[in-house]
Each structure stands twice: as structure tokens, then as C-alpha cells.
Design a protein around this motif. Structure first.
Motif, PDB file in Angstrom:
ATOM      1  N   LYS A 166      -7.289   1.731   4.386  1.00 24.37           N
ATOM      2  CA  LYS A 166      -6.729   0.625   3.618  1.00 24.37           C
ATOM      3  C   LYS A 166      -5.361   0.953   3.020  1.00 24.37           C
ATOM      4  CE  LYS A 166      -7.766  -2.473  -0.274  1.00 24.37           C
ATOM      5  NZ  LYS A 166      -7.311  -3.655   0.474  1.00 24.37           N
ATOM      6  N   VAL A 167      -4.437   0.011   3.165  1.00 25.28           N
ATOM      7  CA  VAL A 167      -3.204   0.055   2.391  1.00 25.28           C
ATOM      8  C   VAL A 167      -3.573  -0.389   0.979  1.00 25.28           C
ATOM      9  CG1 VAL A 167      -0.867  -0.862   2.100  1.00 25.28           C
ATOM     10  CG2 VAL A 167      -1.753  -0.428   4.405  1.00 25.28           C
ATOM     11  N   ALA A 168      -3.604   0.575   0.057  1.00 26.05           N
ATOM     12  CA  ALA A 168      -4.102   0.302  -1.297  1.00 26.05           C
ATOM     13  C   ALA A 168      -3.001  -0.128  -2.253  1.00 26.05           C
ATOM     14  CB  ALA A 168      -4.799   1.546  -1.844  1.00 26.05           C
ATOM     15  N   TYR A 169      -1.751   0.220  -1.920  1.00 25.31           N
ATOM     16  CA  TYR A 169      -0.610  -0.123  -2.785  1.00 25.31           C
ATOM     17  C   TYR A 169       0.576  -0.514  -1.912  1.00 25.31           C
ATOM     18  CZ  TYR A 169      -3.163   2.433  -6.437  1.00 25.31           C
ATOM     19  OH  TYR A 169      -4.115   2.871  -7.327  1.00 25.31           O
ATOM     20  N   VAL A 170       1.377  -1.428  -2.454  1.00 18.51           N
ATOM     21  CA  VAL A 170       2.653  -1.781  -1.834  1.00 18.51           C
ATOM     22  C   VAL A 170       3.739  -1.572  -2.870  1.00 18.51           C
ATOM     23  CG1 VAL A 170       4.081  -3.675  -0.985  1.00 18.51           C
ATOM     24  CG2 VAL A 170       1.747  -3.410  -0.143  1.00 18.51           C
ATOM     25  N   SER A 171       4.740  -0.777  -2.505  1.00 20.13           N
ATOM     26  CA  SER A 171       5.894  -0.583  -3.375  1.00 20.13           C
ATOM     27  C   SER A 171       6.978  -1.564  -2.948  1.00 20.13           C
ATOM     28  CB  SER A 171       6.400   0.864  -3.259  1.00 20.13           C
ATOM     29  OG  SER A 171       7.608   1.021  -3.966  1.00 20.13           O
ATOM     30  N   ASN A 172       7.491  -2.322  -3.900  1.00 16.67           N
ATOM     31  CA  ASN A 172       8.436  -3.394  -3.560  1.00 16.67           C
ATOM     32  C   ASN A 172       9.762  -3.271  -4.309  1.00 16.67           C
ATOM     33  OD1 ASN A 172       7.083  -3.970  -5.961  1.00 16.67           O
ATOM     34  ND2 ASN A 172       7.258  -6.185  -5.724  1.00 16.67           N
ATOM     35  N   GLY A 173      10.185  -2.020  -4.517  1.00 12.75           N
ATOM     36  CA  GLY A 173      11.462  -1.758  -5.169  1.00 12.75           C
ATOM     37  C   GLY A 173      11.511  -0.336  -5.674  1.00 12.75           C
ATOM     38  N   PRO A 174      12.689   0.153  -6.085  1.00  7.42           N
ATOM     39  CA  PRO A 174      12.834   1.543  -6.507  1.00  7.42           C
ATOM     40  C   PRO A 174      12.298   1.840  -7.908  1.00  7.42           C
ATOM     41  CG  PRO A 174      14.927   0.427  -6.683  1.00  7.42           C
ATOM     42  CD  PRO A 174      13.992  -0.544  -6.029  1.00  7.42           C
ATOM     43  N   GLY A 175      12.123   0.792  -8.731  1.00  7.98           N
ATOM     44  CA  GLY A 175      11.711   0.994 -10.114  1.00  7.98           C
ATOM     45  C   GLY A 175      10.289   1.538 -10.243  1.00  7.98           C
ATOM     46  N   ARG A 176      10.043   2.264 -11.326  1.00  8.81           N
ATOM     47  CA  ARG A 176       8.714   2.838 -11.571  1.00  8.81           C
ATOM     48  C   ARG A 176       7.612   1.786 -11.594  1.00  8.81           C
ATOM     49  NH1 ARG A 176       9.062   7.361 -16.459  1.00  8.81           N
ATOM     50  NH2 ARG A 176       9.333   9.198 -15.114  1.00  8.81           N
ATOM     51  N   ASP A 177       7.947   0.591 -12.087  1.00  7.09           N
ATOM     52  CA  ASP A 177       6.934  -0.457 -12.229  1.00  7.09           C
ATOM     53  C   ASP A 177       6.857  -1.365 -11.007  1.00  7.09           C
ATOM     54  OD1 ASP A 177       9.458  -1.472 -12.645  1.00  7.09           O
ATOM     55  OD2 ASP A 177       8.860  -2.889 -14.208  1.00  7.09           O
ATOM     56  N   GLN A 178       7.671  -1.111 -10.006  1.00  8.79           N
ATOM     57  CA  GLN A 178       7.673  -1.968  -8.810  1.00  8.79           C
ATOM     58  C   GLN A 178       6.681  -1.433  -7.774  1.00  8.79           C
ATOM     59  OE1 GLN A 178      12.124  -2.013  -8.389  1.00  8.79           O
ATOM     60  NE2 GLN A 178      11.797  -4.201  -8.077  1.00  8.79           N
ATOM     61  N   ILE A 179       5.415  -1.555  -8.089  1.00  4.19           N
ATOM     62  CA  ILE A 179       4.341  -1.161  -7.197  1.00  4.19           C
ATOM     63  C   ILE A 179       3.135  -2.042  -7.498  1.00  4.19           C
ATOM     64  CG2 ILE A 179       3.574   0.702  -8.737  1.00  4.19           C
ATOM     65  CD1 ILE A 179       2.902   2.287  -6.134  1.00  4.19           C
ATOM     66  N   ILE A 180       2.482  -2.517  -6.446  1.00  4.41           N
ATOM     67  CA  ILE A 180       1.383  -3.482  -6.593  1.00  4.41           C
ATOM     68  C   ILE A 180       0.116  -2.913  -5.991  1.00  4.41           C
ATOM     69  CG2 ILE A 180       0.593  -5.799  -5.968  1.00  4.41           C
ATOM     70  CD1 ILE A 180       3.598  -6.548  -5.694  1.00  4.41           C
TER      71      ILE A 180
END
Length: 433
Positions: free
Chosen positions: A417-431
Motif C-alpha cells: 500500500k501507498v500509505a502516504y503521498v507527499s505533495n510539496g517540499p514543506g514539512r506539513d505537505q504530506i497526506i
């Protein structure tokens, strides 16, 4: 227990940010292999920081960070890096430890690396010229010097003996079989002297840090119930055994390297978290079946800022290779995946995923023995792009359905499973998905 974070492609997957993101849940962050050819990029207080040797948990207060024996350490690079980190108010005397069995990169290792690459001519492997390969060669050849040797009163003698061996090897590189001299920008005496001056100053600094018996140190932490996060460098397809040989690095970049690179038992490993970009990149020479030599490849490079954190070299870009990714999951025992740089694909109306190779007229889903001896053509499945600004999204529910479909196909293909998607360089940009 020990959880592992490592790259599943050819490096540059964004491991630094992901280690930084997860570090808050661990007590110890440990680098287990590689050297200053790695570049893990973090953003601290909005400022870009590239770590080459120090573990990526160093900016988390109260966390211990250890450089394991599987790493090859350049004292000069380490000193510069420590100066950069302490400028942010980090107390390295409290949170950075170095295993005494860690091998040291000498100035003549760098010279040998440069000479070896020049001598290959058109067959260069794309070395970063940091001295990594020659240092690992001395390690396996049982000639190398280790951090613990710095504390030996006879270190100067040990250094001189190894340097003399290296100088002889350098002379050998200069001369071809027919007796002629190899043309190229070889290291000269003045350059080597300058490197040595910087090296010995950095050695004195290194001796002031916390040098420990690494395997006892980390096993005592585990025995006390501490949680350890093992941080890999480079990527699985650069592994010395299982990567695209000979265009690989000099260490075991896969999860098996955690045990030999830190001195821990296999049963201590729990989760193996694999990092992959939403597409593919590679720096330097070597096979890359999905590489794009067109406007699409250039668009990926420019939007993704695909230039080496360590070398500055433009990265080669292409679509995600699920055949290679499946192989990486297999040999690492990956339990969950983090997909980074999903936002780079925001402006693409169509996306391709490589689902098989055609080799010699036959379709296969297996990695060949030697990519460079085969004509490998990728077989693609095409997906609709999401064409939204995903970097602003903060929840799984808000992700566009086309991105969810893209991820779901990857899940099903890999069986992980892809458990996380990072959508930017910032520390909080992860889903979390």
C-alpha cells in the motif's frame, strides 16, 4: 524495534523530508550506509538544508542521531555540515554519535576516485568523485582506517602507510598498457596538500565529537525500549548486489544493509518504509528504461527541480517504473510506501506507468541480469492526469479521483500500500491515505 526508511528507485526520492517527518515518533535516528554522495534535503524554518552524512533527525530536540559503521565518513564534509547545523542552535554534543568502526575517507581516496573515473573514458559510471568507492574497496580489502583509529597514538603512521599505497595506485592509473600517459585532469601535489591540510583540521574536530561503540550503543537503546529509525542513502536500484550493475554505488542500500551497517539482528526490524517519487529520476550514467528524452522529460525536470542536491547535475527524468519498483519492494520486504512529489504531476493531462518490459521480443515483469546488455523497451499503461493544484490539499478525501486511481493501480500492482503521498517540499505537505 527498528523501522527502516529507504529509497526504492535510483536515489533522490525525497528521503530526507520523510525521515524528518517521521522522526518525531522515534528516539534514535541512524544512518546505516553510504557517504557524502548522499544529499538529503530538509527545510528548517523555511530555509533549505542539505545533509550529506548527519542523520535527518538532527533538528528534532531530544532525539539521538548515530552515524553507523556501514557509512564511509569524510571528516571535511562532516565538519562543514556540523557548522551548518549548529548555526540553527542544535547541540551536537548532546545528539550526534559516531560509530568507531565507521571507515574514513582520506584525501587520496578522493584522488583515486577521480583517477579511476578519468581512466574509464567513455565508460564512466557517473561517480560523484567523493572517494566513496575507493574507501569501500579499502574496507573490503582490509586496509581502511576507521574513526576509532583517530584516537590511536600511531594514527599518523597508519595514515602514511595507506597514503603511500594510494600514491602507487595513482601512478598506475596514469600509465596505459602500452606505456603512454593517460590524458586528464589528475590530482596534482599542490591540490592534494590542500586537501590534506583541510582533512587534518577536520580530523581534530571529529575527535571532539561523541565516538562510541556503535553496535553496543544502539542495542542498549533497543534493550531500553527505545524506537529506532534507520535511514538509508541512495536507492535500492543502486545497491551493489541488486542494482543496475556496474552503474551502482559501493554499498548495500537495501534493508539487509541495516543489520550489517548498524550491528543489529534481523528480528529487530519491524516496518520497511519505501520511498518512491510519483515519477522516476536518475543522476549520472546507467540504464533507465523509462527515461524521456523529449519535452515531457524536460518539463518533469524543470517543475520538479531535478538537479542533484550533492552534485548539481541535471537529473534524467521519466515515468514511474513499476517493474523496477516491484523488484525493490521484493528484495527489501517493503511494508508501506511513501510517494513523493505527486504535485510535480499536477500539470500533466496524461501519465504513463511502466507495467512490463519488452526484451528480445518477449514481454517480462522481471529485472534482467544486465540492463546494459539488453534492448529494454517499457510497456506503458496510460492514466488521466489530475490537473489540479494538489500542493494545497491537506486530506485524503480532498485528493482528486484521478490521483486516487493512479495510486490504487500502484497498490494493486505492487501488493504493497501507498500509505502516504507527499505533495510539496514543506514539512506539513504530506497526506496519510
Amino acid at each position: 524495534m527498528v523501522d527502516v526508511i529507504l529509497g526504492l528507485q535510483w536515489g533522490d526520492e525525497g528521503k530526507g523530508k520523510i525521515v524528518d517527518y517521521f522522526a518525531k515518533d522515534y528516539d534514535v535516528i541512524a544512518r546505516f550506509q553510504g557517504g557524502p554522495n548522499a544529499g538529503h534535503t530538509l527545510y528548517v524554518n523555511g530555509e533549505k538544508v542539505v545533509l550529506h552524512q548527519i542523520p535527518s533527525g538532527v533538528f528534532h530536540k531530544g532525539k539521538l542521531n548515530i552515524i553507523g559503521n556501514g557509512v564511509v565518513l569524510d571528516p571535511v564534509t562532516l565538519k562543514k555540515e556540523c557548522d551548518r547545523v549548529t548555526a540553527f542552535g542544535v547541540n551536537l554534543q548532546e545528539n550526534l554519535f559516531i560509530a568507531e568502526r565507521t571507515h574514513i575517507i582520506l584525501p587520496t581516496h578522493r584522488a583515486l576516485d577521480k583517477a579511476a573515473e578519468i581512466s574509464k573514458g567513455n565508460e564512466k559510471i557517473g561517480s560523484t568523485l567523493k572517494g566513496i568507492g575507493p574507501t569501500y574497496m579499502d574496507k573490503t580489502g582490509r586496509n581502511g582506517l576507521r574513526v576509532g583509529d583517530l584516537l590511536d597514538e600511531n594514527f599518523s603512521t597508519l595514515y602514511g602507510k595507506l597514503k603511500a599505497k594510494h600514491l602507487q595506485l595513482l601512478n598506475n592509473y596514469r600509465t596505459k598498457e602500452d606505456g603512454s600517459i593517460v590524458e586528464g585532469d589528475f590530482v596534482n601535489e599542490a591540490e592534494l596538500e590542500a586537501w590534506e591540510k583541510e582533512f587534518f583540521a577536520a580530523v581534530e574536530f571529529l575527535k571532539s565529537l561523541n565516538i562510541v561503540n556503535g553496535e553496543y550503543f544502539i542495542n542498549k537503546q533497543l534493550a531500553a525500549g527505545k524506537q529506532v529509525l534507520a535511514e538509508g542513502a541512495q536507492g535500492s536500484m543502486l545497491d551493489i548486489d541488486f542494482g543496475t550493475f556496474p552503474f551502482v554505488t559501493s554499498s548495500n542500500t537495501i534493508s539487509a544493509g541495516v543489520c550489517s551497517g548498524l550491528g543489529i539482528a534481523p528480528q529487530k526490524i519491524r516496518d520497511v518504509i519505501g520511498i518512491t517519487k510519483a515519477y522516476c529520476t536518475r543522476v549520472g550514467s546507467g540504464p533507465f528504461p523509462t527515461e524521456l528524452h523529449d519535452e515531457t522529460g524536460e518539463k518533469l525536470r524543470q517543475i520538479g527541480g531535478e538537479f542533484g542536491a550533492t552534485t548539481g547535475r541535471p537529473r534524467r527524468c521519466g515515468w514511474m517504473d513499476l517493474v523496477a519498483l516491484n523488484f525493490a519492494c521484493l528484495i527489501n520486504g517493503v511494508t508501506k510506501i511513501v510517494m513523493t512529489k505527486a504535485d510535480v504531476l499536477d500539470d500533466f493531462s496524461e501519465l504513463d506507468l511502466c507495467v512490463a518490459y519488452t526484451i528480445g521480443g518477449k514481454e517480462t515483469k522481471e529485472i534482467p541480469f544486465r540492463f546494459d546488455r539488453e534492448e529494454v523497451a517499457p510497456v506503458y499503461n496510460t492514466f488521466k492526469g489530475w490537473n489540479v493544484t494538489s500542493s494545497a490539499i491537506t486530506s485524503h478525501e480532498a485528493l482528486p479521483q484521478t490521483m486516487k486511481d493512479y495510486v490504487a493501480f500502484i497498490d494493486n500492482y505492487l501488493g504493497v500500500k501507498v500509505a502516504y503521498v507527499s505533495n510539496g517540499p514543506g514539512r506539513d505537505q504530506i497526506i496519510a491515505l
